[in-house]
Design a protein around this motif. Structure first.
Motif, PDB file in Angstrom:
ATOM      1  N   UNK A 114       0.807  -1.217   0.000  1.00  0.00           N
ATOM      2  CA  UNK A 114       0.000   0.000   0.000  1.00  0.00           C
ATOM      3  C   UNK A 114       0.843   1.272   0.000  1.00  0.00           C
ATOM      4  N   UNK A 115       2.164   1.110  -0.044  1.00  0.00           N
ATOM      5  CA  UNK A 115       3.039   2.274  -0.140  1.00  0.00           C
ATOM      6  C   UNK A 115       3.770   2.656   1.129  1.00  0.00           C
ATOM      7  N   UNK A 116       3.625   1.851   2.175  1.00  0.00           N
ATOM      8  CA  UNK A 116       4.333   2.135   3.433  1.00  0.00           C
ATOM      9  C   UNK A 116       5.617   1.309   3.477  1.00  0.00           C
ATOM     10  N   UNK A 117       6.544   1.634   2.563  1.00  0.00           N
ATOM     11  CA  UNK A 117       7.754   0.820   2.400  1.00  0.00           C
ATOM     12  C   UNK A 117       8.643   0.816   3.630  1.00  0.00           C
ATOM     13  N   UNK A 118       8.503   1.847   4.468  1.00  0.00           N
ATOM     14  CA  UNK A 118       9.367   1.945   5.647  1.00  0.00           C
ATOM     15  C   UNK A 118       8.971   0.964   6.744  1.00  0.00           C
ATOM     16  N   UNK A 119       7.795   0.373   6.627  1.00  0.00           N
ATOM     17  CA  UNK A 119       7.297  -0.532   7.669  1.00  0.00           C
ATOM     18  C   UNK A 119       7.846  -1.935   7.408  1.00  0.00           C
ATOM     19  N   UNK A 120       9.083  -2.156   7.837  1.00  0.00           N
ATOM     20  CA  UNK A 120       9.759  -3.425   7.575  1.00  0.00           C
ATOM     21  C   UNK A 120       9.895  -4.287   8.824  1.00  0.00           C
ATOM     22  N   UNK A 121      10.029  -3.659   9.991  1.00  0.00           N
ATOM     23  CA  UNK A 121      10.319  -4.400  11.213  1.00  0.00           C
ATOM     24  C   UNK A 121       9.142  -5.197  11.729  1.00  0.00           C
ATOM     25  N   UNK A 122       9.439  -6.370  12.272  1.00  0.00           N
ATOM     26  CA  UNK A 122       8.432  -7.208  12.917  1.00  0.00           C
ATOM     27  C   UNK A 122       8.972  -7.599  14.294  1.00  0.00           C
TER      28      UNK A 122
END
Length: 234
Positions: A194-202
């Motif tokens: 959806x375009x939130x490429x910075x949301x990588x961490x889990x």
């Protein structure tokens, strides 16, 4: 609890070996998963030993505990990570003391943090806490609300949203636990699309279930008792 340096360093070595082994079994690189020591309830001398071993980030559940420990460790470069449920009226302290919040779960809290961070003239890494377990005791945003919530955070310049966090169901059934972790990974992938490429961490997995979390794609495990020993809650 035996908190001698040799005991702590030995547990740290064992823990790192378990993390590396879980990564290899999941077909992931050995350094793919970070360790966040959860220092809640453990006394300052134990934390000082951990700092001497190069563990500079500490996860805490309560703002008061961060305040008290920061005062005693003011001469040490500790990076405090808030992982517990955070009330909006404590946002001022967190904006001043913490390097990261992993329990962002509502817009009112995000706005309070942003307001105080602007006053402090600093920014903060945050993870959005997502409720993947049906247990009433667990906090977090409903997964279906994630896309709209992420969109609303775009206007808050002081918050660097770098991932998602969850706590799995407290269950003896490994499949039920894994399902919580898989849900978080799937939503992370959807947010990236959806375009939130910075949301990588889990951030997922604790002392009792971090191997399962690593199999499902965790990038950071939050470990307390397996590192520091048994907690004394008195």
């Amino acid at each position: 609890m035996d908190s001698s340096d040799s005991s702590l360093s030995g547990r740290l070595a064992q823990l790192r070996q378990r993390i590396e082994q879980a990564c290899l079994q999941a077909g992931r690189p050995a350094g793919a998963v970070a360790l966040l020591p959860v220092s809640k309830t453990f006394p300052v001398p134990v934390l000082a030993q951990a700092l001497d071993l190069g563990l500079l980030r500490m996860g805490e559940n309560k703002v008061q505990e961060i305040r008290d420990k920061q005062a005693e460790l003011a001469d040490r470069a500790v990076q405090w990570v808030m992982i517990g449920h955070l009330q909006s009226n404590k946002a001022k302290d967190i904006a001043r003391l913490a390097s990261e919040v992993q329990s962002l779960d509502r817009l009112s809290l995000a706005q309070a943090l942003d307001r105080h961070l602007q006053t402090e003239q600093r920014s903060l890494d945050v993870l959005v806490q997502v409720k993947t377990s049906p247990e009433p005791s667990k906090f977090g945003l409903d997964p279906e609300q994630l896309p709209a919530f992420m969109q609303s955070l775009r206007s808050l310049d002081t918050l660097n949203v770098r991932g998602l966090m969850t706590m799995a169901v407290n269950s003896e059934d490994p499949q039920a636990v894994r399902a919580c972790f898989a849900t978080l990974r799937q939503w992370r992938d959807r947010l990236v699309e959806l375009g939130h490429e910075q949301v990588q961490g889990l951030s997922m997995g604790m002392s009792g279930d971090f191997e399962l979390a690593i199999q499902e794609g965790s990038t950071e495990v939050r470990v307390g008792s397996a590192l520091f020993g048994a907690r004394n809650y008195r």
